[in-house]
Design an enzyme around this catalytic site. Structure first.
Site, short mmCIF file in Angstrom:
data_model
loop_
_atom_site.label_atom_id
_atom_site.label_comp_id
_atom_site.label_asym_id
_atom_site.label_seq_id
_atom_site.Cartn_x
_atom_site.Cartn_y
_atom_site.Cartn_z
N ASN A 40 0.84 -1.20 0.00
CA ASN A 40 0.00 0.00 0.00
C ASN A 40 0.88 1.25 0.00
O ASN A 40 1.95 1.28 0.61
CB ASN A 40 -1.02 0.01 1.14
CG ASN A 40 -0.43 -0.23 2.51
OD1 ASN A 40 0.57 -0.91 2.68
ND2 ASN A 40 -1.05 0.37 3.52
N GLU A 42 0.38 5.27 0.63
CA GLU A 42 -0.56 6.28 1.12
C GLU A 42 -0.14 7.68 0.68
O GLU A 42 1.04 7.95 0.47
CB GLU A 42 -0.65 6.19 2.65
CG GLU A 42 -1.19 4.84 3.08
CD GLU A 42 -1.46 4.72 4.57
OE1 GLU A 42 -0.97 5.57 5.35
OE2 GLU A 42 -2.17 3.76 4.94
N CYS A 51 -4.18 0.67 -2.54
CA CYS A 51 -3.98 -0.57 -1.80
C CYS A 51 -2.90 -1.43 -2.45
O CYS A 51 -2.64 -1.35 -3.66
CB CYS A 51 -5.27 -1.39 -1.78
SG CYS A 51 -6.60 -0.65 -0.85
N GLU A 53 -3.00 -4.54 -3.25
CA GLU A 53 -3.51 -5.41 -4.31
C GLU A 53 -3.53 -4.69 -5.65
O GLU A 53 -3.16 -5.25 -6.69
CB GLU A 53 -4.94 -5.87 -3.98
CG GLU A 53 -5.05 -6.72 -2.74
CD GLU A 53 -5.32 -5.92 -1.48
OE1 GLU A 53 -4.77 -4.81 -1.33
OE2 GLU A 53 -6.08 -6.42 -0.62
N1 THU Z 1 -5.21 -1.56 2.45
C1 THU Z 1 -4.60 -2.37 1.52
O1 THU Z 1 -3.52 -2.05 1.02
N2 THU Z 1 -5.23 -3.50 1.17
C2 THU Z 1 -6.36 -3.98 1.76
O2 THU Z 1 -6.80 -5.06 1.41
C3 THU Z 1 -7.02 -3.21 2.81
C4 THU Z 1 -6.49 -1.84 3.03
C5 THU Z 1 -4.49 -0.35 2.87
C6 THU Z 1 -5.06 0.96 2.43
C7 THU Z 1 -4.54 1.88 3.51
O3 THU Z 1 -3.21 2.29 3.17
C8 THU Z 1 -4.46 1.02 4.74
O4 THU Z 1 -4.49 -0.32 4.29
C9 THU Z 1 -5.60 1.27 5.74
O5 THU Z 1 -6.83 1.16 5.10
#
Ligand code: THU
Length: 128
Positions: A40, A42, A51, A53
Site C-alpha cells: 500500500n 498512502e 492498496c 492489491e
Molecule cells: N489496504 C490495503 O492495502 N489492502 C487492503 O486489502 C485493505 C487496506 C491499505 C489501504 C490503507 O493504506 C491502509 O491499508 C488502511 O486502510
C-alpha cells in the site's frame, strides 16, 4: 501458494503507510508464472491512497499480463485482512478464477475463491 505469501510478506516491508500505520503486502501470480508484488502507498491527501492489491495488479498489467491465477494478501492482523471493495472489483476483472490467500505474520492463512469474495461481479461481459 507459500511462495506467493512469502513474496507478499516481503512487499509488505516496503509499504508506505505513515498515516494509517497499517502495512499490507500483496502478490499476484500471472498465468505465465510471473509474480508481481505490491504494497500500500498512502498519500498525504488520504483519498489518493492505493492498496497493495491494486499496486500489484497495475504492475502486472503494465508489464503485459492481464490474467492472474492466484493472489496473496498479507497484513499483521489477527483477523485476516481481505481485499477492499475497490480491489475486489479490479481483481475480479483480471483474476476471476483466482484463489485468494489471506495471511498474517503469525503464519495463519485462509483461502477463498475470487468469485466467493465478489459474487455477481460487474465486468466486460456485463456491458453487453
Ligand atoms: N489496504 C490495503 O492495502 N489492502 C487492503 O486489502 C485493505 C487496506 C491499505 C489501504 C490503507 O493504506 C491502509 O491499508 C488502511 O486502510
Amino acid at each position: 501458494m507459500n511462495d506467493l505469501v512469502a513474496a507478499a510478506t516481503e512487499a509488505r516491508g516496503r509499504a508506505f503507510a505513515p498515516y494509517s500505520k497499517f502495512r499490507v503486502g500483496a502478490a499476484l501470480l500471472a498465468e505465465d508464472g510471473t509474480v508481481f508484488t505490491g504494497c500500500n502507498v498512502e498519500s498525504a491527501s488520504y483519498g489518493l491512497t492505493i492498496c497493495a492489491e491494486r499496486v500489484a495488479l497495475v504492475k502486472g498489467i503494465s508489464e503485459g499480463r492481464t490474467r492472474f491465477t492466484a493472489v496473496a494478501v498479507v497484513a499483521d492482523t489477527e483477523r485476516l485482512t481481505p481485499p477492499c471493495g475497490a480491489c475486489r472489483q479490479l481483481l475480479w476483472e483480471f483474476a476471476p478464477d483466482a484463489t485468494v490467500t489471506l495471511a498474517n505474520l503469525a503464519g495463519q492463512t485462509a483461502h477463498y475463491a475470487m468469485r466467493e469474495l465478489l459474487p455477481h461481479g460487474f465486468d466486460a461481459g456485463s456491458l453487453g
